[in-house]
Write an enzyme that holds these catalytic residues in place. Structure first.
Site, PDB file in Angstrom:
ATOM      1  N   CYS A  24       0.953  -1.268  -0.343  1.00 35.14           N
ATOM      2  CA  CYS A  24      -0.243  -0.400  -0.446  1.00 35.14           C
ATOM      3  C   CYS A  24       0.870   0.960   0.050  1.00 35.14           C
ATOM      4  O   CYS A  24       0.358   2.334  -0.260  1.00 35.14           O
ATOM      5  CB  CYS A  24      -0.705  -0.076   1.256  1.00 35.14           C
ATOM      6  SG  CYS A  24      -2.204  -1.500   0.833  1.00 35.14           S
ATOM      7  N   HIS A  39      -9.255   3.376  -1.559  1.00 30.52           N
ATOM      8  CA  HIS A  39      -8.074   2.858  -1.425  1.00 30.52           C
ATOM      9  C   HIS A  39      -7.766   2.126  -2.588  1.00 30.52           C
ATOM     10  O   HIS A  39      -7.861   0.804  -2.587  1.00 30.52           O
ATOM     11  CB  HIS A  39      -8.055   2.122   0.279  1.00 30.52           C
ATOM     12  CG  HIS A  39      -6.724   1.858   0.026  1.00 30.52           C
ATOM     13  ND1 HIS A  39      -5.386   2.296  -0.382  1.00 30.52           N
ATOM     14  CD2 HIS A  39      -6.002   0.498   1.229  1.00 30.52           C
ATOM     15  CE1 HIS A  39      -4.533   1.568   0.330  1.00 30.52           C
ATOM     16  NE2 HIS A  39      -4.825   0.419   1.512  1.00 30.52           N
TER      17      HIS A  39
END
Lengths: 142, 380
Positions: free
Chosen positions: B80, B324
């Protein structure tokens, strides 16, 4: 008098991290640094404390303290929900993630004394049952 | 050594894009950033592309779409933190004196790669016993509640705040405000976390044009924002178990960024932090030193982290509200910082902000506190 032998040794679901003996006992495996004594799970090639590269593979204790836990309601394809998942701290100073068993999902408590149990844990590509570990509260643990 | 500036930014709408792929989204963000910088595409000298699940050479597919195939480009994967790592690599290329104008782009078409909970790599021993990312953060939440007395309602307020901010962001995945009750009644995911505590599966991309001192003098459009620090660390293997209610990795990465930028946490006016889950925002801001340990749930309750509060956190809506798309996330955070510092943030504008911080943290591997952590500091 002969001792009865099991027909086959139970097959560990992850032989590098979990050893199952012919007698059906199970042990988490990790590394112990022969220089500073630090323990690691899983097996490492070098010590993250002192960078010594001579590590021995050891069996860990089968008792632990429950550090925290969750009950998984939305699963990966590999496990039926709900299942309880926790981090347990072993006496060697190692924290290991494991599924929990032996209580209703709502009845675990942080700080509980736990013990490793050997249980069926999925199947291999040929459909043969494999053996893995879970932790359950020790008898009398609140 | 030269300074580094963000000259141009671009970002697609975050959400579901069934008619596009990761390269389409990355190309759109790339072209918007070039236009925003006020430069010609040929002035880009090199590029870095952050993505996680998009397959080989996604960055090259973007270059081919925008007519710039041939440039030096590296694809960057750090879970991420992939997009944020692309920005760091781009900034290093400038600091090293190799390039003056570099693109960092992050993209992800996650809806075609994942459904439901993200999991660690299948080879990981924790994945083998059923770890999912929500369950790992759920366990941290439970421990934090036990140690600091945070209530389930206080935790829900993080999601309520970020969804409110997202409602004011035209590019956000979610545009609808929610209540505490909505959070507490949403579908259970991993106790004590529920659906609204979790960031969604999102498609999207973002891009930034970074330039050197020399280039900002030549090309500067008067809107350049200085990238005062871009730090990266990976998590360490603990030699004994440590707390899961504080993040040494976040703390260490932040301290390095503060030192590089010549500021302290008290100088930060607002922050975009990696709120992949509601509890994650709590752990991030305390690890960054922006709030005292154990103090953030109460601060959120008092509105201190709202736009207009003492220290706004995730004015864009964060991962919970904006969405996200893994590779896109870290770049989109910097896009938000730039828009806020330029005064171009519309209904979610923070008045008078001079210093913004972006924090990303990604990846799970057994025995490591966190795989990759980045902190970027932008100064007007």
């Amino acid at each position: 008098m002969t001792t009865a032998q099991p027909e086959t040794v139970p097959k560990s679901f992850r032989p590098v991290e979990f050893e199952v003996t012919a007698g059906g006992e199970g042990f988490l495996l990790g590394s112990r640094c022969s220089n500073c004594g630090a323990h690691f799970f899983p097996v490492r090639q070098a010590c993250s404390g002192c960078l010594h590269a001579d590590l021995e593979t050891v069996r860990f204790s089968t008792t632990a303290t429950l550090y925290t836990f969750s009950v998984v309601r939305q699963s990966t394809p590999d496990f039926a929900v709900p299942y309880a998942l926790g981090y347990v701290d072993l006496p060697e100073g190692v924290r290991v993630m494991a599924q929990l068993t032996g209580r209703d999902p709502e009845d675990y408590q942080i700080g509980m004394e736990m013990e490793l149990v050997v249980e069926p844990f999925g199947a291999d590509e040929d459909g043969n049952e494999m053996t893995g570990y879970r932790f359950q509260p020790k008898e009398g643990s609140q | 050594m030269t300074g580094v500036y963000v000259l141009g930014v671009g970002m697609t709408r975050f959400g579901k894009h069934p008619d596009k792929d990761a390269a389409d989204l990355g190309s759109a963000a790339f072209q918007e950033a070039v236009t925003d910088a006020g430069i010609e595409p040929r002035q880009i000298e090199a590029a870095y592309c952050g993505h996680v699940f998009q397959g080989m050479v996604t960055g090259q597919r973007i270059l081919a779409q925008v007519g710039l195939a041939g440039l030096p480009l590296s694809n960057v994967e750090n879970a991420c933190s992939s997009g944020a790592t692309a920005i760091r690599e781009a900034s290093l290329a400038i600091r090293a004196g190799e390039h003056d104008v570099v693109m960092a782009v992050g993209t992800e078409h996650l809806t075609t790669k994942f459904r439901g909970a993200l999991t660690p790599d299948p080879s990981d021993p924790e994945a083998a016993v059923g770890a999912t990312m929500p369950s790992v953060y759920a366990m941290r939440a439970r421990r934090y509640m036990e140690e600091f007395g945070m209530t389930r309602r206080q935790l829900a307020l993080v999601a309520v705040k970020n969804k409110r901010n997202a409602a004011a962001n035209p590019l956000a995945h979610f545009r609808k405000e929610i209540t505490v009750e909505d959070v507490l009644e949403s579908r259970p995911i991993a106790d004590p976390l529920r659906l609204h505590d979790c960031s969604p599966v999102t498609d999207g991309a973002a891009a930034v044009v970074l330039v050197s001192d020399r280039a900002v003098k030549k090309l500067g459009n008067g809107r350049a924002i200085r990238l005062a620090a871009s730090t990266l660390f990976t998590g360490t293997v603990d030699v004994e178990p440590t707390t899961m209610t504080f993040e040494p990795l976040t703390h260490k990465t932040a301290l390095a960024a503060y030192e590089r930028a010549g500021i302290g946490p008290e100088d930060v006016d607002f922050a975009e932090v990696h709120d992949c889950f509601s509890i994650a925002e709590v752990l991030r801001v305390e690890g960054l030193g922006l709030f005292e340990r154990g103090a953030y749930p109460g601060a959120v309750e008092r509105g201190e982290a709202d736009i207009g509060g003492r220290l706004p956190i995730n004015p864009s809506g964060g991962l919970l509200g904006k969405g996200h798309p893994l590779g896109g996330t870290g770049v989109a955070q910097v896009v938000e910082l730039v828009r806020q510092l330029r005064g171009e943030a519309g209904d979610r504008q923070i008045e008078g902000a001079k210093v913004g911080l972006a924090h990303c943290r990604g990846g799970k591997a057994v025995g490591i506190e966190g795989a990759a952590c980045t902190v970027q500091v932008l100064v007007k």
